[in-house]
Design a protein around this motif. Structure first.
Motif, PDB file in Angstrom:
ATOM      1  N   THR A   1      -4.206  11.349  -0.417  1.00 20.85           N
ATOM      2  CA  THR A   1      -5.164  12.448  -0.212  1.00 20.85           C
ATOM      3  C   THR A   1      -4.464  13.787  -0.008  1.00 20.85           C
ATOM      4  O   THR A   1      -4.942  14.822  -0.486  1.00 20.85           O
ATOM      5  CB  THR A   1      -6.081  12.137   0.985  1.00 20.85           C
ATOM      6  OG1 THR A   1      -5.273  11.756   2.117  1.00 20.85           O
ATOM      7  CG2 THR A   1      -7.033  11.001   0.663  1.00 20.85           C
TER       8      THR A   1
ATOM      9  N   GLY B   1       0.994   4.263  -2.757  1.00 19.55           N
ATOM     10  CA  GLY B   1       0.765   5.655  -2.380  1.00 19.55           C
ATOM     11  C   GLY B   1       1.888   6.574  -2.831  1.00 19.55           C
ATOM     12  O   GLY B   1       1.644   7.680  -3.339  1.00 19.55           O
TER      13      GLY B   1
ATOM     14  N   LEU C   1     -16.041   2.151  -2.527  1.00 16.66           N
ATOM     15  CA  LEU C   1     -14.918   3.088  -2.472  1.00 16.66           C
ATOM     16  C   LEU C   1     -15.003   4.161  -3.560  1.00 16.66           C
ATOM     17  O   LEU C   1     -14.157   5.057  -3.614  1.00 16.66           O
ATOM     18  CB  LEU C   1     -13.602   2.323  -2.616  1.00 16.66           C
ATOM     19  CG  LEU C   1     -13.273   1.363  -1.466  1.00 16.66           C
ATOM     20  CD1 LEU C   1     -12.071   0.496  -1.819  1.00 16.66           C
ATOM     21  CD2 LEU C   1     -13.028   2.122  -0.180  1.00 16.66           C
TER      22      LEU C   1
ATOM     23  N   LEU D   1      -3.266   0.910   5.985  1.00 19.80           N
ATOM     24  CA  LEU D   1      -3.841   1.868   5.035  1.00 19.80           C
ATOM     25  C   LEU D   1      -3.433   3.312   5.298  1.00 19.80           C
ATOM     26  O   LEU D   1      -3.424   4.133   4.373  1.00 19.80           O
ATOM     27  CB  LEU D   1      -5.366   1.776   5.061  1.00 19.80           C
ATOM     28  CG  LEU D   1      -5.984   0.554   4.396  1.00 19.80           C
ATOM     29  CD1 LEU D   1      -7.444   0.396   4.807  1.00 19.80           C
ATOM     30  CD2 LEU D   1      -5.880   0.663   2.875  1.00 19.80           C
TER      31      LEU D   1
ATOM     32  N   TRP E   1     -12.010   3.064   3.345  1.00 15.70           N
ATOM     33  CA  TRP E   1     -11.047   2.002   3.047  1.00 15.70           C
ATOM     34  C   TRP E   1     -10.909   1.030   4.207  1.00 15.70           C
ATOM     35  O   TRP E   1     -10.847  -0.189   3.996  1.00 15.70           O
ATOM     36  CB  TRP E   1      -9.697   2.605   2.674  1.00 15.70           C
ATOM     37  CG  TRP E   1      -9.626   3.022   1.234  1.00 15.70           C
ATOM     38  CD1 TRP E   1     -10.030   4.209   0.701  1.00 15.70           C
ATOM     39  CD2 TRP E   1      -9.144   2.227   0.137  1.00 15.70           C
ATOM     40  NE1 TRP E   1      -9.834   4.214  -0.664  1.00 15.70           N
ATOM     41  CE2 TRP E   1      -9.279   3.015  -1.039  1.00 15.70           C
ATOM     42  CE3 TRP E   1      -8.602   0.961   0.037  1.00 15.70           C
ATOM     43  CZ2 TRP E   1      -8.895   2.553  -2.290  1.00 15.70           C
ATOM     44  CZ3 TRP E   1      -8.214   0.482  -1.210  1.00 15.70           C
ATOM     45  CH2 TRP E   1      -8.367   1.274  -2.357  1.00 15.70           C
TER      46      TRP E   1
ATOM     47  N   ASN F   1       0.823  -1.210   0.000  1.00 12.13           N
ATOM     48  CA  ASN F   1       0.000   0.000   0.000  1.00 12.13           C
ATOM     49  C   ASN F   1       0.861   1.265   0.000  1.00 12.13           C
ATOM     50  O   ASN F   1       0.567   2.231  -0.722  1.00 12.13           O
ATOM     51  CB  ASN F   1      -0.917   0.009   1.219  1.00 12.13           C
ATOM     52  CG  ASN F   1      -2.168  -0.815   1.010  1.00 12.13           C
ATOM     53  OD1 ASN F   1      -2.622  -1.004  -0.112  1.00 12.13           O
ATOM     54  ND2 ASN F   1      -2.735  -1.320   2.081  1.00 12.13           N
TER      55      ASN F   1
ATOM     56  N   ASP G   1     -12.233   9.317   3.454  1.00  9.63           N
ATOM     57  CA  ASP G   1     -11.537   8.372   2.580  1.00  9.63           C
ATOM     58  C   ASP G   1     -10.936   7.220   3.387  1.00  9.63           C
ATOM     59  O   ASP G   1     -11.108   6.046   3.034  1.00  9.63           O
ATOM     60  CB  ASP G   1     -10.430   9.103   1.822  1.00  9.63           C
ATOM     61  CG  ASP G   1      -9.577   8.172   0.976  1.00  9.63           C
ATOM     62  OD1 ASP G   1      -9.986   7.832  -0.146  1.00  9.63           O
ATOM     63  OD2 ASP G   1      -8.485   7.776   1.448  1.00  9.63           O
ATOM     64  N   LEU G   2     -10.256   7.550   4.467  1.00  9.02           N
ATOM     65  CA  LEU G   2      -9.634   6.523   5.296  1.00  9.02           C
ATOM     66  C   LEU G   2     -10.688   5.616   5.916  1.00  9.02           C
ATOM     67  O   LEU G   2     -10.516   4.387   5.964  1.00  9.02           O
ATOM     68  CB  LEU G   2      -8.790   7.182   6.392  1.00  9.02           C
ATOM     69  CG  LEU G   2      -8.010   6.234   7.317  1.00  9.02           C
ATOM     70  CD1 LEU G   2      -7.031   5.386   6.520  1.00  9.02           C
ATOM     71  CD2 LEU G   2      -7.294   7.045   8.390  1.00  9.02           C
TER      72      LEU G   2
ATOM     73  N   GLU H   1      -0.585   5.057   3.103  1.00  7.13           N
ATOM     74  CA  GLU H   1      -0.983   5.180   1.693  1.00  7.13           C
ATOM     75  C   GLU H   1      -2.058   6.232   1.501  1.00  7.13           C
ATOM     76  O   GLU H   1      -1.940   7.119   0.652  1.00  7.13           O
ATOM     77  CB  GLU H   1      -1.493   3.832   1.184  1.00  7.13           C
ATOM     78  CG  GLU H   1      -2.001   3.901  -0.262  1.00  7.13           C
ATOM     79  CD  GLU H   1      -3.005   2.812  -0.576  1.00  7.13           C
ATOM     80  OE1 GLU H   1      -3.072   2.419  -1.746  1.00  7.13           O
ATOM     81  OE2 GLU H   1      -3.740   2.379   0.337  1.00  7.13           O
ATOM     82  N   ARG H   2      -3.135   6.129   2.294  1.00  2.17           N
ATOM     83  CA  ARG H   2      -4.266   7.042   2.096  1.00  2.17           C
ATOM     84  C   ARG H   2      -3.886   8.488   2.445  1.00  2.17           C
ATOM     85  O   ARG H   2      -4.343   9.423   1.779  1.00  2.17           O
ATOM     86  CB  ARG H   2      -5.474   6.610   2.929  1.00  2.17           C
ATOM     87  CG  ARG H   2      -5.998   5.209   2.645  1.00  2.17           C
ATOM     88  CD  ARG H   2      -6.051   4.830   1.182  1.00  2.17           C
ATOM     89  NE  ARG H   2      -6.823   5.761   0.368  1.00  2.17           N
ATOM     90  CZ  ARG H   2      -6.879   5.709  -0.958  1.00  2.17           C
ATOM     91  NH1 ARG H   2      -6.181   4.800  -1.612  1.00  2.17           N
ATOM     92  NH2 ARG H   2      -7.613   6.566  -1.623  1.00  2.17           N
TER      93      ARG H   2
ATOM     94  N   SER I   1      -4.264   5.875  -8.507  1.00  5.40           N
ATOM     95  CA  SER I   1      -5.348   5.949  -7.525  1.00  5.40           C
ATOM     96  C   SER I   1      -6.728   5.882  -8.156  1.00  5.40           C
ATOM     97  O   SER I   1      -7.720   5.610  -7.481  1.00  5.40           O
ATOM     98  CB  SER I   1      -5.225   7.227  -6.694  1.00  5.40           C
ATOM     99  OG  SER I   1      -5.335   8.368  -7.519  1.00  5.40           O
TER     100      SER I   1
END
Length: 253
Positions: A139, A48, A214, A131, A156, A44, A152-153, A134-135, A68
């Motif tokens: 973002t 990212g 998602l 996660l 996921w 991940n 968003d997080l 990466e997120r 993405s």
């Protein structure tokens, strides 16, 4: 002459907290857990960084597409993460440990609930851990505000958790670690290659529901509204987790 009174031995009380702690310990000490966490985190994070640096774009559609935006590719690491719940449910059958567990816990319903609680206690923070880098990288690079980052997080983490419950349920029902992972990994392959041409069915598969939830559906014809997809995926997760619990209570006892 006095007769010695028989000593009455009271069996120890098995507290639910102790059962959950024991099940959490089993999961955390199994080699599959650090493997799933570390490898998923690395995959991940790599995805990212690639997105944030914009070093790689794929020629999908009329323009080069950032990674993405390719939900199927970004979701691939989840299949490594699913090793965790699959081994949490299936490894005891493989090693024979399930007989000891059942013998030590007379109340099968309490045991089933403790196993589920332990899985969630490990899976949710585990999903957040693998996660978060990466997120945040994606973002922040996209200029998303704080509220958008949290949303968003959260989506996921929810997708990873629900997929983990699906995998957990399958592993318990099949009493295997190989079969459920094979099913979950191989089912998307004919979908991706276009062998199956039944979008009405494909869109209801757990992986496709996750992608729709998602906001990055695999295909336009399989897209569902995120809320509806999330509800359907939750239904999959609850049904399979409940079926696993029922099997533990009825079949394995």
């Amino acid at each position: 002459m006095k007769l010695d009174r028989a000593v009455r031995v009271t069996p120890p009380v098995i507290r639910r907290r102790d059962l959950v702690t024991a099940e959490v310990t089993k999961i955390l000490t199994h080699p599959a857990t650090p493997f799933a966490i570390v490898v998923t985190l690395l995959l991940n994070t790599t995805l990212g960084v690639i997105h944030a640096t914009d070093l790689v774009r794929l020629g999908v559609g009329p323009r080069p597409t950032p990674l993405s935006e390719l939900g199927t590719l970004m979701f691939v690491p989840v299949y490594v993460f699913l090793v965790l719940p699959i081994y949490a449910a299936g490894s005891e059958y493989l090693s024979g440990q399930i007989r000891v567990t059942l013998a030590s816990t007379p109340n099968r319903v309490t045991l089933a609930l403790a196993k589920l609680a332990a899985l969630l206690a490990v899976t949710v923070p585990g999903a957040l851990l693998v996660l978060l880098p990466e997120r945040l990288t994606i973002t922040i690079a996209d200029g998303t505000d704080a509220g958008g980052i949290l949303l968003d997080l959260g989506r996921w983490v929810a997708a990873y958790t629900l997929m983990a419950l699906v995998a957990y349920g399958l592993a318990g029902l099949l009493r295997s670690t190989i079969a459920p992972l094979t099913i979950l990994v191989l089912v998307p392959v004919p979908v991706a290659t276009g062998v199956f041409q039944l979008p009405e069915v494909i869109r209801l598969l757990p992986d496709q529901l996750s992608l729709s939830m998602l906001g990055t559906p695999g295909y336009a014809v399989t897209e569902l509204p995120p809320m509806l997809a999330g509800a359907a995926l939750t239904t999959w997760a609850l049904l399979l987790a409940a079926a696993n619990g029922l099997a533990l209570v009825r079949r394995d006892s």
